[in-house]
Design a protein around this motif. Structure first.
Motif, PDB file in Angstrom:
ATOM      1  N   TYR A  56       0.756  -1.049  -0.121  1.00 23.38           N
ATOM      2  CA  TYR A  56      -0.177  -0.039   0.051  1.00 23.38           C
ATOM      3  C   TYR A  56       0.757   0.983   0.075  1.00 23.38           C
ATOM      4  N   THR A  63       0.509   4.605   1.563  1.00 23.98           N
ATOM      5  CA  THR A  63      -0.113   5.287   2.585  1.00 23.98           C
ATOM      6  C   THR A  63       0.402   6.788   3.234  1.00 23.98           C
ATOM      7  N   TYR A  71      -6.791  12.619  -1.934  1.00 22.47           N
ATOM      8  CA  TYR A  71      -6.816  11.501  -2.858  1.00 22.47           C
ATOM      9  C   TYR A  71      -6.398  12.000  -4.366  1.00 22.47           C
ATOM     10  N   TYR A  76      -3.633   9.916  -6.275  1.00 21.68           N
ATOM     11  CA  TYR A  76      -4.037   9.055  -7.564  1.00 21.68           C
ATOM     12  C   TYR A  76      -3.706   9.808  -8.617  1.00 21.68           C
ATOM     13  N   PRO A  85      -2.391   1.463  -9.046  1.00 18.81           N
ATOM     14  CA  PRO A  85      -3.262   1.064  -8.002  1.00 18.81           C
ATOM     15  C   PRO A  85      -3.967  -0.338  -8.139  1.00 18.81           C
ATOM     16  N   TYR A 111      -8.780  -0.827  -4.996  1.00 18.31           N
ATOM     17  CA  TYR A 111      -9.537  -0.458  -3.670  1.00 18.31           C
ATOM     18  C   TYR A 111      -8.575   0.339  -2.803  1.00 18.31           C
ATOM     19  N   ASP A 112      -9.192   1.272  -2.025  1.00 20.26           N
ATOM     20  CA  ASP A 112      -8.339   1.988  -0.921  1.00 20.26           C
ATOM     21  C   ASP A 112      -8.896   1.768   0.063  1.00 20.26           C
ATOM     22  N   GLU A 122      -9.748   3.768   4.529  1.00 23.27           N
ATOM     23  CA  GLU A 122      -9.229   4.827   5.527  1.00 23.27           C
ATOM     24  C   GLU A 122      -9.357   4.311   6.932  1.00 23.27           C
ATOM     25  N   ILE A 146      -4.703   6.777   5.124  1.00 26.40           N
ATOM     26  CA  ILE A 146      -5.295   6.455   3.905  1.00 26.40           C
ATOM     27  C   ILE A 146      -4.257   5.338   3.249  1.00 26.40           C
ATOM     28  N   TYR A 147      -4.839   4.150   2.850  1.00 28.87           N
ATOM     29  CA  TYR A 147      -3.970   3.141   2.324  1.00 28.87           C
ATOM     30  C   TYR A 147      -4.504   2.901   1.106  1.00 28.87           C
ATOM     31  N   VAL A 148      -3.852   2.961   0.078  1.00 26.51           N
ATOM     32  CA  VAL A 148      -4.245   2.742  -1.421  1.00 26.51           C
ATOM     33  C   VAL A 148      -3.327   1.486  -1.868  1.00 26.51           C
ATOM     34  N   ALA A 149      -4.075   0.491  -2.115  1.00 26.82           N
ATOM     35  CA  ALA A 149      -3.612  -0.942  -2.466  1.00 26.82           C
ATOM     36  C   ALA A 149      -2.771  -0.875  -3.807  1.00 26.82           C
TER      37      ALA A 149
END
Length: 156
Positions: free
Chosen positions: A97, A99, A113, A117, A128, A131-132, A134, A151-154
Protein backbone atom coordinates in the motif's frame (compact mmCIF):
# COMPACT_ATOMS: atom_id res chain seq x y z
CA UNK A 1 3.91 8.99 1.54
CA UNK A 2 5.44 5.64 2.26
CA UNK A 3 5.03 2.10 0.95
CA UNK A 4 4.07 -0.64 3.42
CA UNK A 5 3.08 -4.30 3.14
CA UNK A 6 0.13 -5.45 5.22
CA UNK A 7 -0.85 -9.06 5.87
CA UNK A 8 -4.26 -10.36 4.79
CA UNK A 9 -7.14 -9.30 7.03
CA UNK A 10 -10.94 -9.48 7.38
CA UNK A 11 -13.51 -6.70 7.74
CA UNK A 12 -17.09 -7.02 9.02
CA UNK A 13 -19.63 -4.25 8.58
CA UNK A 14 -22.02 -2.65 6.12
CA UNK A 15 -21.68 -2.39 2.37
CA UNK A 16 -23.39 0.21 0.18
CA UNK A 17 -23.24 1.24 -3.46
CA UNK A 18 -23.02 4.99 -3.91
CA UNK A 19 -21.17 7.84 -5.58
CA UNK A 20 -18.83 9.93 -3.44
CA UNK A 21 -21.48 12.66 -3.31
CA UNK A 22 -24.25 10.27 -2.21
CA UNK A 23 -21.98 8.79 0.46
CA UNK A 24 -20.95 12.22 1.77
CA UNK A 25 -24.52 13.57 1.73
CA UNK A 26 -25.51 11.38 4.69
CA UNK A 27 -25.38 7.74 3.61
CA UNK A 28 -21.88 7.35 5.06
CA UNK A 29 -22.75 9.00 8.38
CA UNK A 30 -25.94 6.94 8.85
CA UNK A 31 -24.03 3.68 8.21
CA UNK A 32 -21.20 4.81 10.51
CA UNK A 33 -23.66 5.58 13.31
CA UNK A 34 -25.44 2.23 12.83
CA UNK A 35 -22.10 0.39 12.85
CA UNK A 36 -20.83 2.07 16.04
CA UNK A 37 -24.18 1.45 17.78
CA UNK A 38 -23.91 -2.26 17.02
CA UNK A 39 -20.17 -2.78 17.47
CA UNK A 40 -20.61 -4.96 20.55
CA UNK A 41 -22.38 -7.49 18.31
CA UNK A 42 -19.23 -7.77 16.16
CA UNK A 43 -17.09 -10.30 17.98
CA UNK A 44 -13.33 -10.61 17.48
CA UNK A 45 -12.83 -6.90 16.70
CA UNK A 46 -9.10 -6.28 16.42
CA UNK A 47 -9.46 -2.73 17.83
CA UNK A 48 -11.88 0.20 18.06
CA UNK A 49 -10.86 1.72 14.71
CA UNK A 50 -13.55 2.05 12.05
CA UNK A 51 -12.40 1.24 8.53
CA UNK A 52 -13.88 2.75 5.38
CA UNK A 53 -12.93 0.62 2.38
CA UNK A 54 -13.71 1.84 -1.12
CA UNK A 55 -13.81 -0.79 -3.85
CA UNK A 56 -13.81 0.49 -7.42
CA UNK A 57 -14.87 -1.16 -10.68
CA UNK A 58 -11.84 -1.59 -12.91
CA UNK A 59 -13.27 0.41 -15.82
CA UNK A 60 -10.97 2.72 -17.72
CA UNK A 61 -13.57 5.50 -17.61
CA UNK A 62 -14.52 5.08 -13.93
CA UNK A 63 -14.99 8.40 -12.12
CA UNK A 64 -15.60 8.21 -8.34
CA UNK A 65 -17.35 11.57 -8.41
CA UNK A 66 -20.13 10.41 -10.75
CA UNK A 67 -20.06 6.59 -10.81
CA UNK A 68 -21.35 4.35 -8.02
CA UNK A 69 -18.89 2.04 -6.28
CA UNK A 70 -18.80 -0.10 -3.14
CA UNK A 71 -18.25 1.55 0.24
CA UNK A 72 -17.58 -0.93 3.03
CA UNK A 73 -17.68 0.55 6.52
CA UNK A 74 -16.69 -1.82 9.30
CA UNK A 75 -14.21 -3.15 11.79
CA UNK A 76 -11.18 -5.32 11.21
CA UNK A 77 -11.78 -8.69 12.88
CA UNK A 78 -9.47 -11.55 13.81
CA UNK A 79 -12.13 -14.18 13.04
CA UNK A 80 -15.26 -14.31 10.90
CA UNK A 81 -17.14 -16.40 13.46
CA UNK A 82 -20.49 -15.10 14.60
CA UNK A 83 -21.18 -11.68 13.09
CA UNK A 84 -24.65 -10.10 12.62
CA UNK A 85 -26.54 -11.59 9.66
CA UNK A 86 -27.36 -8.24 8.01
CA UNK A 87 -23.67 -7.33 7.92
CA UNK A 88 -21.14 -8.58 5.39
CA UNK A 89 -17.62 -9.88 5.72
CA UNK A 90 -14.83 -9.04 3.31
CA UNK A 91 -11.43 -10.73 2.93
CA UNK A 92 -8.52 -8.46 2.03
CA UNK A 93 -5.44 -10.22 0.61
CA UNK A 94 -1.85 -9.47 1.57
CA UNK A 95 -0.82 -6.39 -0.37
CA UNK A 96 1.50 -3.43 -0.66
CA UNK A 97 0.00 0.00 0.00
CA UNK A 98 0.94 3.60 -0.55
CA UNK A 99 -0.01 5.26 2.72
CA UNK A 100 -0.24 8.76 4.12
CA UNK A 101 -2.22 10.70 6.72
CA UNK A 102 -4.84 13.26 5.71
CA UNK A 103 -4.75 16.17 8.17
CA UNK A 104 -7.62 18.64 8.36
CA UNK A 105 -11.36 18.61 7.85
CA UNK A 106 -12.76 15.42 6.37
CA UNK A 107 -14.52 17.55 3.73
CA UNK A 108 -11.05 18.29 2.25
CA UNK A 109 -9.95 14.65 1.98
CA UNK A 110 -10.68 14.68 -1.77
CA UNK A 111 -7.60 16.88 -2.22
CA UNK A 112 -5.44 14.20 -0.58
CA UNK A 113 -6.91 11.49 -2.83
CA UNK A 114 -6.40 13.74 -5.87
CA UNK A 115 -2.73 14.07 -4.92
CA UNK A 116 -2.25 10.32 -4.37
CA UNK A 117 -4.04 9.13 -7.51
CA UNK A 118 -3.36 12.16 -9.71
CA UNK A 119 0.26 12.86 -8.88
CA UNK A 120 2.08 10.52 -6.50
CA UNK A 121 1.25 7.20 -8.18
CA UNK A 122 2.16 8.56 -11.61
CA UNK A 123 5.44 10.06 -10.42
CA UNK A 124 6.52 6.86 -8.65
CA UNK A 125 5.29 4.42 -11.30
CA UNK A 126 3.06 2.51 -8.88
CA UNK A 127 -0.20 1.07 -10.26
CA UNK A 128 -3.22 1.10 -7.93
CA UNK A 129 -5.35 -1.99 -7.37
CA UNK A 130 -9.14 -1.64 -7.26
CA UNK A 131 -9.45 -0.49 -3.65
CA UNK A 132 -8.24 1.78 -0.90
CA UNK A 133 -9.21 2.28 2.71
CA UNK A 134 -9.20 4.79 5.53
CA UNK A 135 -8.65 4.14 9.23
CA UNK A 136 -10.75 6.24 11.58
CA UNK A 137 -9.14 5.98 15.01
CA UNK A 138 -9.06 8.23 18.08
CA UNK A 139 -7.75 11.09 15.88
CA UNK A 140 -10.93 11.02 13.75
CA UNK A 141 -12.74 14.35 14.24
CA UNK A 142 -14.40 14.94 10.85
CA UNK A 143 -15.33 18.60 11.34
CA UNK A 144 -12.09 19.64 13.04
CA UNK A 145 -8.87 21.01 11.54
CA UNK A 146 -7.12 18.61 13.99
CA UNK A 147 -8.71 15.61 12.25
CA UNK A 148 -6.32 12.88 11.04
CA UNK A 149 -7.24 9.96 8.78
CA UNK A 150 -4.76 7.34 7.60
CA UNK A 151 -5.26 6.43 3.93
CA UNK A 152 -4.00 3.20 2.33
CA UNK A 153 -4.08 2.75 -1.45
CA UNK A 154 -3.56 -0.87 -2.56
CA UNK A 155 -0.81 -1.30 -5.16
CA UNK A 156 -0.41 -3.84 -7.99
Amino acid sequence: MKIVTLPAFHVVGYSLEATVEEFESGLGKSHYDKLVERKKEIHHRKNENVMLMQIYPMNEDFNAKVDKFTHLIGYEVTSLDNFPSEMISHDVPVSQYATCTHRGNESEIGDTYDYIYGQYLGETGHEPKCYDFEIWDERYQPESPNNEIDIYVALQ
